[in-house]
Design a protein around this motif. Structure first.
Motif: not given
Length: 321
Positions: A43-55, A106-121
């Protein structure tokens, strides 16, 4: 037929199929498991990778009006969706105002894992998106919590709402790492990417597959363990609300001119439900709300729906625009 082929094509990617495998393993009560330490690292790796690539992507494109418009759209959606969710919950279920407010947040906030999966898709299908969508994701975490607490204070007379310290709202670990990596990626630009590309690019999809396998196991076991808490109305809400959120984002995102990839990500953010940051906030702010209800809905119903059915559906809808 063409619609079905498109949806199936978006579904037939390794990340989604490994999540489905985790669900299946949970439902057949397999002893398959991922060590807790490994899951935390992933989970730490995925957050780091998606954040770094976005920046890094933002550094290439620069700051412009589109960035601030997209962030504003995300903030509006995050503030507004809990009110819609609350109204639906009160109409579709027998939840009292306090529990309905907790679930709605809960439904107004986000699932960062779903966002990472969407970015991968998007990467797997070759569709580009704007790097600033990572910043949009980070800004959509807190507003929904504030909306839920306002609803609870206004209508939830049973238990009231406690004040959540600002530090707990803004210092959530996943958001700190995501935004921090985003800033570092933007500051170091191409030189930084060249230095750590073998770490954040090449292994990304494989690690995400393993992580989603673990998430499938967790979601399936949570659903089995707490299925007695889900009446028909609650279960239906967990399936309908993400689609409503996605359609709201589709309308707002197309109005501000987001391209297909970025529009898809905004739809995913609006469709997802938090199961990490918001539960932690609700535990402090609304201690009398039933954690079993909001956790089972977000992790056991909406998360599996989004990963297996929602992502292909939202990508197809974004392509129509």
């Amino acid at each position: 037929m063409q619609i079905l082929d498109s949806l199936i094509g978006n579904l037939m990617v390794p990340t989604i199929l490994f999540f489905a495998l985790g669900l299946l393993a949970a439902f057949v009560r397999s002893d398959l498991s991922i060590p807790e330490g490994a899951a935390k690292f992933m989970s730490l790796y995925l957050l780091l990778a998606i954040g770094f690539k976005g920046g890094n992507s933002l550094a290439k494109n620069g700051l412009d009006a589109e960035l601030f418009t997209a962030i504003a759209a995300g903030l509006v959606l995050s503030f507004a969706i809990p009110f819609i969710a609350y109204g639906l919950l009160r109409g579709m279920t027998r939840l009292d105002p306090l529990n309905a407010a907790a679930v709605a947040g809960h439904y107004g906030s986000i699932s960062i894992v779903t966002f990472v999966a969407a970015s991968s898709l998007l990467d797997l299908t070759g569709i580009a998106s704007d790097g600033y969508m990572v910043a949009v994701a980070a800004t959509m975490e807190v507003p929904a919590i504030l909306s839920a607490l306002w609803i609870a204070q206004r209508f939830g007379h049973e238990g009231g709402a406690r004040r959540v310290p600002a530090r707990e709202l803004f210092a959530n670990g996943s958001i700190v790492l995501l935004t921090g990596a985003f800033v570092i990626g933007a500051l170091t630009q191409d030189r930084g990417m060249q230095m750590i590309a073998p770490f954040v690019v090449t292994p990304f999809t494989g690690i995400l597959c393993l992580f989603l396998l673990d998430m499938g196991l967790s979601a399936g076991r949570s659903l089995l363990r707490n299925r007695h808490l889900l009446c028909a109305g609650l279960f239906a809400f967990g399936l309908v609300m993400p689609v409503i959120g996605a359609l709201l984002a589709m309308g707002l995102g197309s109005a501000i001119g987001l391209q297909t990839g970025s529009l898809f990500l905004l739809m995913v953010l609006s469709a997802s439900a938090s199961y990490i940051a918001v539960p932690a906030a609700m535990k402090v702010a609304l201690p009398r709300a039933e954690a079993g209800i909001y956790l089972t809905l977000s992790l056991g119903v909406t998360f599996p729906f989004n990963i297996t059915v929602g992502l292909p559906l939202y990508l197809w809808l974004a392509g129509l625009v």
